[in-house]
Design a protein around this motif. Sequence first.
Motif, short mmCIF file in Angstrom:
data_model
loop_
_atom_site.label_atom_id
_atom_site.label_comp_id
_atom_site.label_asym_id
_atom_site.label_seq_id
_atom_site.Cartn_x
_atom_site.Cartn_y
_atom_site.Cartn_z
N GLY A 159 -5.28 7.70 6.64
CA GLY A 159 -4.35 6.67 6.18
C GLY A 159 -5.01 5.48 5.53
N SER A 171 -4.53 4.69 1.46
CA SER A 171 -3.35 3.96 1.01
C SER A 171 -3.61 2.46 1.01
N ILE A 172 -4.24 1.96 2.05
CA ILE A 172 -4.52 0.53 2.14
C ILE A 172 -5.53 0.11 1.09
N SER A 218 -3.86 -0.05 -2.27
CA SER A 218 -3.01 -1.24 -2.37
C SER A 218 -3.83 -2.49 -2.67
N TYR A 253 1.50 -5.45 -2.86
CA TYR A 253 1.80 -5.14 -1.47
C TYR A 253 2.61 -3.85 -1.41
N GLY A 254 2.50 -3.18 -0.30
CA GLY A 254 3.24 -1.95 -0.12
C GLY A 254 2.30 -0.76 0.03
N VAL A 255 2.89 0.40 0.06
CA VAL A 255 2.13 1.64 0.24
C VAL A 255 1.94 2.28 -1.13
N HIS A 256 0.70 2.46 -1.50
CA HIS A 256 0.36 3.11 -2.78
C HIS A 256 -0.64 4.21 -2.50
N ASN A 257 -0.16 5.42 -2.36
CA ASN A 257 -1.04 6.55 -2.08
C ASN A 257 -1.67 7.05 -3.37
N ARG A 302 -8.27 11.24 -1.62
CA ARG A 302 -7.88 10.97 -0.23
C ARG A 302 -8.84 11.65 0.73
#
Length: 109
Positions: free
Chosen positions: A11, A14-15, A18, A24-28, A35
């Motif tokens: 995870g 994603s951070i 961003s 701001y928010g989730v950007h995969n 990843r």
Amino acid sequence: FLPLFLGTGLGSASIATSQYIGQYGVHNPNAQIIRSFFESGIVGTVVFIMAFTQPLRSLYIPRQKIKYVMLYMFFILGAYFGHRSGAPYIFLGITILIYTYKQHVQKKY
């Protein structure tokens, strides 16, 4: 250098994305390879690839066909790393099923 080899955790891509984009928010990330390297590192990615290739090597597959089966698996893994899907799991399961059944039938007769 430790996160390069062992990753930064599930995870965390994603951070990092961003923060890199600055929103701001989730950007995969779109590619699974990014990843995989970021979250599990080089060691985890190699273990993931080996999890799909080692079972094929342990099956009784004729020598002239093992090259093609491994080539197909690497193509499917490449497609998986480009865009996540369940294709490697399905291919591995069907291949194990087919060659285990063939081996069982050959032992029977």
